[in-house]
Design a protein around this motif. Structure first.
Motif, PDB file in Angstrom:
ATOM      1  N   PRO A 136      -2.997  -3.801  -2.621  1.00  0.00           N
ATOM      2  CA  PRO A 136      -3.563  -2.502  -2.242  1.00  0.00           C
ATOM      3  C   PRO A 136      -2.778  -1.275  -2.714  1.00  0.00           C
ATOM      4  O   PRO A 136      -3.105  -0.170  -2.276  1.00  0.00           O
ATOM      5  CB  PRO A 136      -3.588  -2.571  -0.721  1.00  0.00           C
ATOM      6  N   TYR A 137      -1.755  -1.402  -3.564  1.00  0.00           N
ATOM      7  CA  TYR A 137      -1.145  -0.207  -4.121  1.00  0.00           C
ATOM      8  C   TYR A 137      -2.202   0.486  -4.978  1.00  0.00           C
ATOM      9  O   TYR A 137      -2.927  -0.176  -5.720  1.00  0.00           O
ATOM     10  CB  TYR A 137       0.070  -0.553  -4.979  1.00  0.00           C
ATOM     11  N   VAL A 138      -2.284   1.801  -4.863  1.00  0.00           N
ATOM     12  CA  VAL A 138      -3.316   2.537  -5.596  1.00  0.00           C
ATOM     13  C   VAL A 138      -2.686   3.195  -6.814  1.00  0.00           C
ATOM     14  O   VAL A 138      -1.718   3.938  -6.697  1.00  0.00           O
ATOM     15  CB  VAL A 138      -3.952   3.613  -4.691  1.00  0.00           C
ATOM     16  N   VAL A 181      15.843   2.004   5.648  1.00  0.00           N
ATOM     17  CA  VAL A 181      14.431   2.321   5.419  1.00  0.00           C
ATOM     18  C   VAL A 181      14.145   2.372   3.922  1.00  0.00           C
ATOM     19  O   VAL A 181      14.813   3.096   3.172  1.00  0.00           O
ATOM     20  CB  VAL A 181      14.055   3.686   6.049  1.00  0.00           C
ATOM     21  N   LEU A 182      13.156   1.590   3.509  1.00  0.00           N
ATOM     22  CA  LEU A 182      12.768   1.544   2.095  1.00  0.00           C
ATOM     23  C   LEU A 182      11.792   2.673   1.799  1.00  0.00           C
ATOM     24  O   LEU A 182      10.933   2.987   2.621  1.00  0.00           O
ATOM     25  CB  LEU A 182      12.108   0.187   1.832  1.00  0.00           C
ATOM     26  N   GLY A 183      11.939   3.277   0.652  1.00  0.00           N
ATOM     27  CA  GLY A 183      10.990   4.326   0.274  1.00  0.00           C
ATOM     28  C   GLY A 183      11.048   4.565  -1.223  1.00  0.00           C
ATOM     29  O   GLY A 183      12.007   4.155  -1.888  1.00  0.00           O
ATOM     30  N   GLN A 184      10.034   5.227  -1.750  1.00  0.00           N
ATOM     31  CA  GLN A 184      10.068   5.591  -3.161  1.00  0.00           C
ATOM     32  C   GLN A 184      10.991   6.798  -3.341  1.00  0.00           C
ATOM     33  O   GLN A 184      11.098   7.654  -2.459  1.00  0.00           O
ATOM     34  CB  GLN A 184       8.669   5.950  -3.659  1.00  0.00           C
ATOM     35  N   ALA A 185      11.640   6.847  -4.503  1.00  0.00           N
ATOM     36  CA  ALA A 185      12.424   8.031  -4.859  1.00  0.00           C
ATOM     37  C   ALA A 185      11.469   9.142  -5.259  1.00  0.00           C
ATOM     38  O   ALA A 185      10.324   8.880  -5.650  1.00  0.00           O
ATOM     39  CB  ALA A 185      13.360   7.702  -6.011  1.00  0.00           C
ATOM     40  N   LEU A 217      -4.446   5.026 -16.748  1.00  0.00           N
ATOM     41  CA  LEU A 217      -3.214   5.682 -17.191  1.00  0.00           C
ATOM     42  C   LEU A 217      -2.121   4.642 -17.440  1.00  0.00           C
ATOM     43  O   LEU A 217      -2.078   3.627 -16.766  1.00  0.00           O
ATOM     44  CB  LEU A 217      -2.730   6.673 -16.122  1.00  0.00           C
ATOM     45  N   PRO A 218      -1.258   4.908 -18.437  1.00  0.00           N
ATOM     46  CA  PRO A 218      -0.139   3.985 -18.644  1.00  0.00           C
ATOM     47  C   PRO A 218       0.739   3.950 -17.394  1.00  0.00           C
ATOM     48  O   PRO A 218       0.888   4.973 -16.711  1.00  0.00           O
ATOM     49  CB  PRO A 218       0.609   4.588 -19.843  1.00  0.00           C
ATOM     50  N   TRP A 219       1.301   2.785 -17.115  1.00  0.00           N
ATOM     51  CA  TRP A 219       2.118   2.631 -15.914  1.00  0.00           C
ATOM     52  C   TRP A 219       3.451   3.358 -16.088  1.00  0.00           C
ATOM     53  O   TRP A 219       4.127   3.204 -17.087  1.00  0.00           O
ATOM     54  CB  TRP A 219       2.368   1.152 -15.628  1.00  0.00           C
ATOM     55  N   GLU A 220       3.787   4.174 -15.100  1.00  0.00           N
ATOM     56  CA  GLU A 220       5.097   4.821 -15.099  1.00  0.00           C
ATOM     57  C   GLU A 220       5.878   4.288 -13.907  1.00  0.00           C
ATOM     58  O   GLU A 220       5.439   4.431 -12.768  1.00  0.00           O
ATOM     59  CB  GLU A 220       4.940   6.343 -14.987  1.00  0.00           C
ATOM     60  N   SER A 221       7.009   3.675 -14.183  1.00  0.00           N
ATOM     61  CA  SER A 221       7.760   3.052 -13.098  1.00  0.00           C
ATOM     62  C   SER A 221       8.370   4.119 -12.193  1.00  0.00           C
ATOM     63  O   SER A 221       8.585   5.254 -12.611  1.00  0.00           O
ATOM     64  CB  SER A 221       8.859   2.155 -13.656  1.00  0.00           C
ATOM     65  N   TYR A 222       8.612   3.753 -10.959  1.00  0.00           N
ATOM     66  CA  TYR A 222       9.278   4.636 -10.012  1.00  0.00           C
ATOM     67  C   TYR A 222      10.396   3.827  -9.369  1.00  0.00           C
ATOM     68  O   TYR A 222      10.359   2.605  -9.314  1.00  0.00           O
ATOM     69  CB  TYR A 222       8.304   5.144  -8.939  1.00  0.00           C
ATOM     70  N   ALA A 223      11.408   4.543  -8.909  1.00  0.00           N
ATOM     71  CA  ALA A 223      12.514   3.874  -8.229  1.00  0.00           C
ATOM     72  C   ALA A 223      12.171   3.672  -6.759  1.00  0.00           C
ATOM     73  O   ALA A 223      11.439   4.463  -6.164  1.00  0.00           O
ATOM     74  CB  ALA A 223      13.782   4.702  -8.359  1.00  0.00           C
ATOM     75  N   LEU A 224      12.660   2.590  -6.203  1.00  0.00           N
ATOM     76  CA  LEU A 224      12.564   2.339  -4.760  1.00  0.00           C
ATOM     77  C   LEU A 224      13.979   2.314  -4.212  1.00  0.00           C
ATOM     78  O   LEU A 224      14.869   1.694  -4.803  1.00  0.00           O
ATOM     79  CB  LEU A 224      11.880   0.989  -4.508  1.00  0.00           C
ATOM     80  N   ARG A 247       0.815  -1.210   0.000  1.00  0.00           N
ATOM     81  CA  ARG A 247       0.000   0.000   0.000  1.00  0.00           C
ATOM     82  C   ARG A 247       0.850   1.262   0.000  1.00  0.00           C
ATOM     83  O   ARG A 247       0.592   2.188  -0.755  1.00  0.00           O
ATOM     84  CB  ARG A 247      -0.925  -0.020   1.228  1.00  0.00           C
ATOM     85  N   VAL A 248       1.874   1.282   0.846  1.00  0.00           N
ATOM     86  CA  VAL A 248       2.658   2.505   1.039  1.00  0.00           C
ATOM     87  C   VAL A 248       3.767   2.634   0.002  1.00  0.00           C
ATOM     88  O   VAL A 248       4.146   3.736  -0.381  1.00  0.00           O
ATOM     89  CB  VAL A 248       3.249   2.541   2.473  1.00  0.00           C
ATOM     90  N   LEU A 249       4.319   1.486  -0.452  1.00  0.00           N
ATOM     91  CA  LEU A 249       5.489   1.544  -1.327  1.00  0.00           C
ATOM     92  C   LEU A 249       5.282   0.894  -2.690  1.00  0.00           C
ATOM     93  O   LEU A 249       6.072   1.115  -3.606  1.00  0.00           O
ATOM     94  CB  LEU A 249       6.682   0.856  -0.642  1.00  0.00           C
ATOM     95  N   GLY A 250       4.267   0.066  -2.826  1.00  0.00           N
ATOM     96  CA  GLY A 250       4.144  -0.718  -4.058  1.00  0.00           C
ATOM     97  C   GLY A 250       5.303  -1.686  -4.199  1.00  0.00           C
ATOM     98  O   GLY A 250       5.753  -1.989  -5.308  1.00  0.00           O
TER      99      GLY A 250
END
Lengths: 396, 141
Positions: free
Chosen positions: B69-71, B95-99, B76-83, A136-139
């Motif tokens: 549950p990722y929203v 700690v893991l997080g999105q860039a 929309l076309p999927w746009e990748s993001y870095a983790l 949910r928070v990070l995908g």
């Protein structure tokens, strides 16, 4: 040091996407293991089922589900859930019952009909569940964790994408020889490189698929094996299911963060290393004694990590061990001669049991074209969610 | 989404953890019930702000749309993001997080210094769901 238990029978339902119920796969594997053991189902004093996560009850009560399908005969029953280590914990429960004298013969069964695509947490809004939160928070899917480990290896040990691809090439070549494997085609490094990236730097062919499948074992006391006319059975000598030790400083599924590292400490024994070490200590056997190993190649990069965690080589030397051919069929310590998860895919509650099936066939010399010559000692290793992992050592 | 994991705006944005008053262990995500140090008899867990900066332990990305549950908007076309997994400077918690949007895996390297900044996870009709993002430190000033 604990006593041995005998592996009287091993059986599988071939893995793939068959579109049927997990019960069908489990019962087929169980009947195959019973036939292999030459044991009538009514002789089985206890059944242990490795659970599959399904809405509704039957998957969560796998032991009774399989017992009913095989025909109620009054056996003691146990169901076990521990994510990817479910099968090994089922083996552990069976072994404990045998060694405690609660049952002479125990049937262990795991089977799944896995969903296509990414594994995902159970439904609903559940912010108290770390597995729900990481999505949910990070995908953060499972492959994103595999990608993190792969990038870390590249940075710290100098592993390359070609090294990772060669793990797939090796495992696919061995899976091609295994009639129970889902993927039975050789794969080239060029095909791995041409596959789409799923989680940088890993490509589709670096990551194991989800599958249907089933595996089963018939375990017994050594005394029952002798009475049954089996003088030199494959024996299980160790089942390690140890938990991590605090502080756990390596990010693992499904966590968003690690424990804080102790001040001044540079390294502590990682969780995977501790799983293997506990197995070696319980068996009184070292990595130099091994003939064959089955490890969780959830990704190609993770297989290289296991080489080091099982002490098949030193830290950072996994890729070199692979390049030297040591872990291929004919090398001095072949790894994943079954084809591994690369060739099978994940059928979660079945796969740790399937690893022991493969070791059993290898130690009996019944593995056909993928036989490791003179195999006498084998280890399995796996890791699941929430600090669940396990290793089994079998000897003959 | 989750209460009490971060606070503040702009340069004052911080991740929040808890620290055990008996053994000084720090936890993120916050541990409010019991200290998880097996050698600790258990103390009071007090909220503490965590290091703003840390170094990249590893990184990856999500080239395919993660399941619920990722929203995300399936239209929309999927746009990748870095983790990014970041080892915090002081606590040494990874700690893991999105860039931050626009930073890709190709922009990153293990060991690079990054800092925590406020970010938007997703929006619906009523709410903007906020989160933390990691941003390479040299990009900022």
């Amino acid at each position: 040091m604990t006593a041995d238990v005998a592996v009287l029978g091993a059986g599988m339902h071939p893995w793939g996407k068959w579109g049927r119920s997990f019960v069908e796969y489990g019962v087929a594997a169980a009947r195959s293991a019973l036939a292999d053991a030459g044991v009538d189902w009514r002789q089985v004093g206890s059944i242990v089922g490795a659970d599959t996560v399904r809405g509704g009850y039957p998957g969560y009560v796998a032991g009774a589900t399989f017992a009913k399908a095989l025909g109620w005969q009054g056996a003691r029953v146990t169901s076990v859930y521990a994510a990817c280590a479910s099968g090994a914990q089922a083996v552990q429960s069976a072994r404990a019952q045998i060694l405690a004298g609660l049952a002479d013969v125990v049937l262990v069964v795991g089977a799944d009909a896995a969903p296509k695509g990414f594994f995902r947490p159970a439904g609903g809004g559940r912010p108290d569940d770390p597995d729900w939160l990481r999505f949910r928070v990070l995908g953060a899917t499972n492959p994103t964790y595999f990608g993190l480990y792969a990038r870390r290896r590249m940075a710290v040990h100098g592993d390359t994408l070609e090294d990772f691809a060669q793990v797939k090439v090796k495992n696919a070549a061995m899976g091609a020889l295994n009639p129970n494997a889902r993927y039975r085609k050789r794969v080239s490094a060029r095909e791995v490189a041409a596959a789409p990236v799923v989680a940088d730097p890993l490509r589709l062919l670096d990551i194991c698929a989800t599958s249907d499948g089933g595996a089963a074992l018939v375990l017994s006391s050594m005394e029952f094996a002798r009475r049954h006319g089996v003088d030199r059975p494959v024996r299980i000598r160790a089942v390690s299911t140890v938990t991590p030790r605090y502080p756990n400083t390596v990010l693992d599924l499904p966590d968003i963060a690690t424990d804080a590292a102790p001040a001044g400490a540079s390294t502590t024994e990682t969780f995977r290393v501790s799983i293997a070490r506990a197995a070696y200590e319980e068996a009184g056997i070292g990595p130099e004694d091994l003939s064959v190993a089955e490890v969780y190649d959830l990704s190609t990069a993770l297989e290289l990590q296991w080489y080091e965690d099982l002490a098949l080589c030193g830290t950072g030397e996994g890729a070199k061990l692979l390049r030297d051919g040591a872990t291929a069929l004919g090398g001095h310590i072949p790894v994943n001669v079954s084809g591994g998860l690369a060739s099978f895919g994940e059928a979660v509650p079945a796969q740790a049991i399937a690893q022991v099936c493969e070791i059993t066939w290898q130690l009996r010399g019944e593995a056909g074209d993928r036989q490791v010559s003179g195999a006498s000692v084998g280890i399995t290793a796996n890791q699941g969610l929430f600090g669940h992992g396990s290793a089994v050592i079998a000897v003959r | 989404m989750v209460a009490g994991w971060f606070t503040g705006h702009g340069d004052d944005f911080r991740l929040l953890g808890t620290r055990c008053s008996a053994c000084a262990a720090v936890f993120f995500p916050r541990e409010d019930a019991h200290c998880r140090n097996p050698g600790c008899s258990g103390g009071e867990l007090l909220e503490v702000p965590l290091s703003r900066r840390g170094r990249v332990w590893s990184y990856t990305d999500s080239r395919y749309r993660p399941p619920s549950p990722y929203v995300s908007d399936p239209e929309l076309p999927w746009e990748s993001y870095a983790l990014i997994a970041v080892e915090l400077e002081y606590e040494r918690i990874v700690v893991l997080g999105q860039a931050v949007p626009g930073v890709n895996a190709t922009d990153l390297a293990v060991g690079t210094e990054v800092e925590v900044v406020p970010g938007v996870l997703c929006e619906d009709a009523e709410t903007i769901w906020t989160t933390w993002h990691w941003r390479p430190a040299e990009v900022t000033r």
